[in-house]
Structures are given as C-alpha cells and as structure tokens.
Design a protein around this motif. Sequence first.
Motif, PDB file in Angstrom:
ATOM      1  N   GLY A 413      76.995  35.960  42.954  1.00  7.11           N
ATOM      2  CA  GLY A 413      76.929  34.789  43.820  1.00  7.11           C
ATOM      3  C   GLY A 413      76.376  33.581  43.099  1.00  7.11           C
ATOM      4  N   TYR A 414      75.343  33.806  42.282  1.00  3.20           N
ATOM      5  CA  TYR A 414      74.758  32.702  41.515  1.00  3.20           C
ATOM      6  C   TYR A 414      75.793  32.091  40.576  1.00  3.20           C
ATOM      7  CZ  TYR A 414      72.462  30.435  37.568  1.00  3.20           C
ATOM      8  OH  TYR A 414      72.136  29.547  36.574  1.00  3.20           O
ATOM      9  N   LEU A 415      76.513  32.928  39.852  1.00  4.10           N
ATOM     10  CA  LEU A 415      77.441  32.437  38.832  1.00  4.10           C
ATOM     11  C   LEU A 415      78.595  31.648  39.432  1.00  4.10           C
ATOM     12  CD1 LEU A 415      77.487  35.537  36.464  1.00  4.10           C
ATOM     13  CD2 LEU A 415      76.481  33.308  35.994  1.00  4.10           C
ATOM     14  N   TYR A 416      78.951  31.958  40.670  1.00  6.86           N
ATOM     15  CA  TYR A 416      80.081  31.257  41.265  1.00  6.86           C
ATOM     16  C   TYR A 416      79.684  30.143  42.232  1.00  6.86           C
ATOM     17  CZ  TYR A 416      83.672  34.156  39.201  1.00  6.86           C
ATOM     18  OH  TYR A 416      84.508  34.760  38.301  1.00  6.86           O
ATOM     19  N   LYS A 417      78.424  30.170  42.696  1.00  9.37           N
ATOM     20  CA  LYS A 417      78.056  29.201  43.730  1.00  9.37           C
ATOM     21  C   LYS A 417      76.974  28.213  43.296  1.00  9.37           C
ATOM     22  CE  LYS A 417      79.146  32.457  47.450  1.00  9.37           C
ATOM     23  NZ  LYS A 417      78.588  33.304  48.535  1.00  9.37           N
ATOM     24  N   SER A 418      76.044  28.659  42.450  1.00 10.08           N
ATOM     25  CA  SER A 418      74.886  27.792  42.216  1.00 10.08           C
ATOM     26  C   SER A 418      74.427  27.783  40.763  1.00 10.08           C
ATOM     27  CB  SER A 418      73.725  28.245  43.117  1.00 10.08           C
ATOM     28  OG  SER A 418      73.457  29.618  42.925  1.00 10.08           O
ATOM     29  N   GLN A 419      75.369  27.878  39.836  1.00  5.68           N
ATOM     30  CA  GLN A 419      74.991  27.840  38.426  1.00  5.68           C
ATOM     31  C   GLN A 419      74.264  26.545  38.072  1.00  5.68           C
ATOM     32  OE1 GLN A 419      77.433  29.010  35.123  1.00  5.68           O
ATOM     33  NE2 GLN A 419      78.920  29.951  36.490  1.00  5.68           N
ATOM     34  N   VAL A 420      73.281  26.686  37.201  1.00  5.03           N
ATOM     35  CA  VAL A 420      72.577  25.512  36.683  1.00  5.03           C
ATOM     36  C   VAL A 420      73.335  25.023  35.453  1.00  5.03           C
ATOM     37  CG1 VAL A 420      70.447  24.694  35.632  1.00  5.03           C
ATOM     38  CG2 VAL A 420      70.354  26.281  37.573  1.00  5.03           C
ATOM     39  N   ASN A 421      73.874  23.831  35.548  1.00  6.99           N
ATOM     40  CA  ASN A 421      74.646  23.237  34.455  1.00  6.99           C
ATOM     41  C   ASN A 421      73.704  22.448  33.553  1.00  6.99           C
ATOM     42  OD1 ASN A 421      76.381  21.889  32.760  1.00  6.99           O
ATOM     43  ND2 ASN A 421      77.353  20.659  34.366  1.00  6.99           N
ATOM     44  N   MET A 422      73.392  23.000  32.391  1.00  4.16           N
ATOM     45  CA  MET A 422      72.464  22.354  31.455  1.00  4.16           C
ATOM     46  C   MET A 422      73.194  21.530  30.393  1.00  4.16           C
ATOM     47  SD  MET A 422      69.730  25.482  30.990  1.00  4.16           S
ATOM     48  CE  MET A 422      71.023  26.707  30.766  1.00  4.16           C
ATOM     49  N   THR A 423      74.526  21.513  30.448  1.00  3.29           N
ATOM     50  CA  THR A 423      75.312  20.766  29.467  1.00  3.29           C
ATOM     51  C   THR A 423      75.509  19.332  29.942  1.00  3.29           C
ATOM     52  OG1 THR A 423      77.519  21.152  30.414  1.00  3.29           O
ATOM     53  CG2 THR A 423      76.556  22.927  29.086  1.00  3.29           C
ATOM     54  N   LYS A 424      76.208  18.543  29.116  1.00  6.29           N
ATOM     55  CA  LYS A 424      76.553  17.172  29.508  1.00  6.29           C
ATOM     56  C   LYS A 424      77.934  17.112  30.158  1.00  6.29           C
ATOM     57  CE  LYS A 424      73.491  14.750  26.448  1.00  6.29           C
ATOM     58  NZ  LYS A 424      73.084  14.864  25.109  1.00  6.29           N
ATOM     59  N   MET A 425      78.579  18.266  30.321  1.00  8.97           N
ATOM     60  CA  MET A 425      79.851  18.310  31.036  1.00  8.97           C
ATOM     61  C   MET A 425      79.598  18.083  32.529  1.00  8.97           C
ATOM     62  SD  MET A 425      81.931  21.485  29.251  1.00  8.97           S
ATOM     63  CE  MET A 425      80.561  22.585  28.907  1.00  8.97           C
ATOM     64  N   SER A 426      80.612  17.609  33.222  1.00  6.41           N
ATOM     65  CA  SER A 426      80.482  17.478  34.675  1.00  6.41           C
ATOM     66  C   SER A 426      80.411  18.882  35.283  1.00  6.41           C
ATOM     67  CB  SER A 426      81.677  16.729  35.260  1.00  6.41           C
ATOM     68  OG  SER A 426      82.856  17.521  35.174  1.00  6.41           O
ATOM     69  N   ASP A 427      79.882  18.960  36.507  1.00  8.26           N
ATOM     70  CA  ASP A 427      79.788  20.266  37.169  1.00  8.26           C
ATOM     71  C   ASP A 427      81.172  20.882  37.359  1.00  8.26           C
ATOM     72  OD1 ASP A 427      77.076  20.055  37.251  1.00  8.26           O
ATOM     73  OD2 ASP A 427      76.954  19.490  39.371  1.00  8.26           O
ATOM     74  N   GLU A 428      82.174  20.045  37.643  1.00  9.71           N
ATOM     75  CA  GLU A 428      83.530  20.566  37.828  1.00  9.71           C
ATOM     76  C   GLU A 428      84.091  21.109  36.513  1.00  9.71           C
ATOM     77  OE1 GLU A 428      87.877  19.305  39.714  1.00  9.71           O
ATOM     78  OE2 GLU A 428      86.237  17.850  39.652  1.00  9.71           O
ATOM     79  N   GLN A 429      83.883  20.373  35.415  1.00 10.95           N
ATOM     80  CA  GLN A 429      84.311  20.865  34.102  1.00 10.95           C
ATOM     81  C   GLN A 429      83.625  22.186  33.779  1.00 10.95           C
ATOM     82  OE1 GLN A 429      83.251  17.234  31.845  1.00 10.95           O
ATOM     83  NE2 GLN A 429      85.183  17.511  30.753  1.00 10.95           N
ATOM     84  N   TYR A 430      82.336  22.215  34.048  1.00 14.36           N
ATOM     85  CA  TYR A 430      81.523  23.389  33.736  1.00 14.36           C
ATOM     86  C   TYR A 430      82.059  24.620  34.470  1.00 14.36           C
ATOM     87  CZ  TYR A 430      77.283  26.269  33.225  1.00 14.36           C
ATOM     88  OH  TYR A 430      76.396  27.267  32.936  1.00 14.36           O
ATOM     89  N   LYS A 431      82.304  24.467  35.777  1.00 11.56           N
ATOM     90  CA  LYS A 431      82.770  25.612  36.567  1.00 11.56           C
ATOM     91  C   LYS A 431      84.172  26.019  36.156  1.00 11.56           C
ATOM     92  CE  LYS A 431      81.111  26.355  40.536  1.00 11.56           C
ATOM     93  NZ  LYS A 431      80.626  26.266  41.919  1.00 11.56           N
TER      94      LYS A 431
END
Length: 637
Positions: A413-431
């Motif tokens: 659930g965490y990996l698909y719903k609430s991952q913490v994006n620590m990169t400079k990519m957008s959240d959409e790119q990251y997912k």
Amino acid sequence: MNILLISPSYYQQANASYFPLGLACISSYIKTQGHTVEGLNFNHMHHADRSRRLNDVLKTGKIDLVGISGLTVAFNEIDKLIKEIRNIQSDIPIVLGGGITAVEGELMMNTLRPNYAVVGEGEFIFSRLLKAIENNIDTCKIAGIWCWDGENPIYTGEGESPKHLDELPLPDLDTFEIKEHIQLQEEHGQYSNHLTRVDVGRSFPISASRSCPFKCTFCHHAGMGDYKKRNIVKVVDQIESYIDTYGVTCFSIYDELFSANKARVVEFCKLLKERNLNIKWFCQLRMDQIDLPMLQMMRETGCNYISFGIESGSDAVLDSMKKKITKKIIADAVKIVREAKIGIQGNFLFGDPAETEETIKESLQFQEEQQLYFCDWSAVIPYAGTPIYNFAVQNGLIEDREIFMRSLCNISGYLYKSQVNMTKMSDEQYKDWYIYLREINDENHRKRCAKVVSGNILSRWKSELTISCPCCSHQQTLSLDFPFEQDENGPILSGSVGVQGVNILCPECARKMHLKAKNIPHIGVIYDQFQKEIDAIKDNNEKIIVVPSLDRFATTFLEDIYIDKEIVDDVYDMREFRKEKYFLGKATKVIDDNNIESFDGKTLVILPFIEYEKIIGILKDKAITPKRIVCWNEFFS
C-alpha cells in the motif's frame, strides 16, 4: 522472574521466512541470570491460532513480564499485540526491544505505550532492567532504556553492549521452536519472489557477527552498535553441533555482512573443509571484498548463493548512497562470481535523492549488459533512523511521522499510494517510473525461462515437474506447492495469485531461471479454464467491461492470457493514479457511484486484483447485476 518473549509475524499464515535469533540470544542470557523463559514464535502459527496461544499462556497467571521484539515494519502488529495483552492482563509489564526501539523512541513510547523499551543490544540492558523490577529499584536509573516519568517518556542514555560476542551463551533456539522452523522449511522449501529453493532440506539460521561497518544512507543497523565478530572456530563448532543435534544440512548466515575482509571467509572455508562438513550455506558479502580463489573455496565447501548490495548502475547514485563501490567493481565481481558458479542475489534501488531519469536509464543499460535479470528493482524506502529518513523529514517530505511509520507496515500500500519522493522528479514521473520498473522485473525474469521437460499433477495445489536450465541444460526434478501462500483452506487470494512465476537456481551453473506459473501443471489448468471463458465471450460476440487496469503485470499476464481488444467496451479501476492510463486499447475510468451503474447487465471480467471482493461487494450493495462475472481470483477459491 517468569518471562514471556514474543516474536510477531509479518504474515497471516504459518511460515519459516524468519527466525527470531535476537530474541533467542536474549533468552539464553537472561536464563543464565536465573530467570525462566517461555517463548511464542508467531511465525509458526496461523493468524487465527496466535490469540488463542497468547491467551492460554497469560491466563496461567505464571508470567511476570512480557517482552516483544520487532522491526519498525511490525509497528501495527505490535500495537495490536500490546492492546491484546492489556485486555487479557492489564497490569503485566511490557518491554519492547529490537529495531523498533532504536529510532523515534518518544513517538514509539507515546503511541504504543509499553512500560519500557530497551535500546540497542539487549542482553545486559534487559537483564539489569529485570533485576531492578524484581528488587523494586528505580528503573529509570538503568542505562539504555525508555521509561516513564509520570506521563512523560524519558530515555536514560546509552546502555552497555557486549564487547566480545564469544563470551555470550549460544542462542536459546528450542524456546522459539527451532525444530518447527526446520520442519517448515524441509516440508515446503524456502519461497520468495527473488528465489524459490526446494533444495535446502533442513535449514538453520546462524549468526557470526553483529551490525555492519559501512554506513549506506538507506540502511539502519537497528541500534546494534559497532561491528562485532565472533571467533570463526566457535562459529564452525556451533555449525558442527547443530548438524549432530538437529540433522541440519543448510545454514543461512543471518549477518548483515558476514565478513568485511577475505581472510575471515577463507578461514571459515578451510575449517569446513578440514572437518569434512557436507553442508550448503548462504551469506551476504560486499562486491569489493571477493576474489576468484576465495569464491572457489566457498563453492567447494557448499556455498552456491551469495547476497550482494548492488543498488545501482550509476556511479553518481552509488556515491550519493555512500556505497563505496563503483559500477566497474560490480561488473568485475559479477564476472568472477559467475565463473565460480555461485548464484547472485541483489537488488537495484530506485529513488535515491540523486536519482534522475538519466541515472535510471544508465542503470537499466548496466543491468542488461550484465544480464542481471533477477536483480529486481525496489524503491528506496526512508526507514526511520537512516540518513535518507532524516533528509525526508528535514525537507518536509514526511509530515506525520506516526502515519508514515504505520504506512510502512503495509509495504504494498505504501509503495503504490504514499511513497516519499526524495528525487527532483515530479511525483507523477516518480510513480510512472516505479510502476514501469516493477513491470520490468517480471519481463526480465522471462528472458531466462526454464524449459519444462515433463510434469504431472500430484494434488489440487501441487505438481511434480522436471525442468531444464536454459544456460547449461542441466535437468532437475522438483515438487512445487503453488501458490506458495496457503492456509488450511487453500491459497490466500492475494491480488497477483497465480500470476508471478517461480525463480529457481540451477544447481549446476548457479544461474537463476524462471518457471512461468502457467507452466506448472495444476496452475496451467486454471489458465486454460480462464482462457476458455474469455474465448467463449468472444465467440458469442459479447462485449466486456474489464477491471482493473493492470500496471505491473500487464505485459506478462497478457502474454499468457489473450484478450482481444475488440471485445473490450471499457476499462475501470479503483485507483485514482490509473485514471486515463491506457489498457487493452481503452483509457481507464475510475469507478464512482454513477459509472458503476453501467456494469448492470454487462459481462464483467475481473483480472488479478487485490480488491476483487470489494468490487463484487459494491455491486451487491447497489443491487447492480452484471450479466455474468468472470473473476480470475475466484478460480483459486
């Protein structure tokens, strides 16, 4: 004192995936101090039996104190367990230990509300705490614990850790049902998405060191202090005694790092050879601390599988992680490990703060060049206590630390719903990248598929088959209980039940190969049945509504089950992030109260989906009746 020590389980069913070696060490030490110990290893019980066993033990009235040990991913389980204990016996003292106490101590105390928490290596600290409780001494004078000052939790400062591991008694294995642990592995083998091992026989955990001298940014050593090593002669003595006592044939060295230098490994191999110990063994090593002669010695003495920290094929990311290795070191190591005919376990980690789309592509190219098809992609998770956790908190990426800690207990659930994006990519790119890389895992496995020579069904959920290695043509025969996650009622119906295949190590060349689920005889029957249903729909010129919009398993599932896009009217999903994503030629719609009415009178095909029961429940609640429902998961009921 009479002490009850409990090891929570991370799975619903009885399993041998983990043995609580740390608790066994605590138990053996406090027994030398005059205490008696009863153990509950919940791993060996089905979920429904755990509460009954706990109730039975506590109702005897003979337990003076309960100790619980676990990692932060057991946060929710420990929370439920403490509440359950309080309901049975409200005044019994509860002490927490393990990795969960080593970080976010104040949050842990205020949320879980144990009486005490031991921080770090527990033998000396826990023993002194027990003595203080027993003699009615002020417990807050014991170093190395969290305790209470009224309603305020306080930490008493660093406690004393054992300086020499060889001075400690050997772990108290029988209290935590080591025989049951061995039997579970002997009966069912060792199963994981990384590798299924049906050759381990009577497998046993052993510890030769504690902690790790390296400080990778994503890793936390759970309060285990400095790196300490046991005398190798004593380790081999222990192995020899376990062979005699338990008939063990395989040893898993639980250490985070078996050795930081080659000499220690060589000494271990020489002793195994001198004593003519015919065993299999597995360990974790660094890729910059190996050479071919050492690896050949390891192979000769029974090691055919090593876990390495690979993490990335980009030097920029490896440097950011403080791995202290380069991709050239990794490539050189892969070459000689294969030459020595030893299997490789490793992961690529996605999402370090230095990660970019360019570094991901660089890693993918490196993975292909090295044919690391079974080194899967996982997300970097900022576990509490790691440098990247501190980075995420300081940058406002983790707003509520308790919610975050609880979310990690359901890692899917965490990996698909609430991952913490620590990169400079957008959240959409990251997912999007994460989902793509997870699908790449399954596609990569199929680049080296086992050839099925013959097979037959032994029972409803078991087959015997002979397979041939695609690398060296070596044949092996094995019996497989599949799906792996089962209870007394049959398979546990996870979202991907029957979809992911089996990764197997060739005993000859030590390369991994993939056995498709469809090619396991008793599972192939289900694939045939499901395909016939789909074909019948097409033959009748019917249209279908499809749920869900597959992401990770889209490519591999549709290689094994053919669905003509021409018969698809619409594709729906319950997950917002799948909205407008194309699947089977249609842009995905997210189910809501209005559009679900369009299911009425239509043929609904539910593909592998963890929430398939929820979909069916919604239809019943709203009195919506599809013409018929063809549901993948229900074929496994």
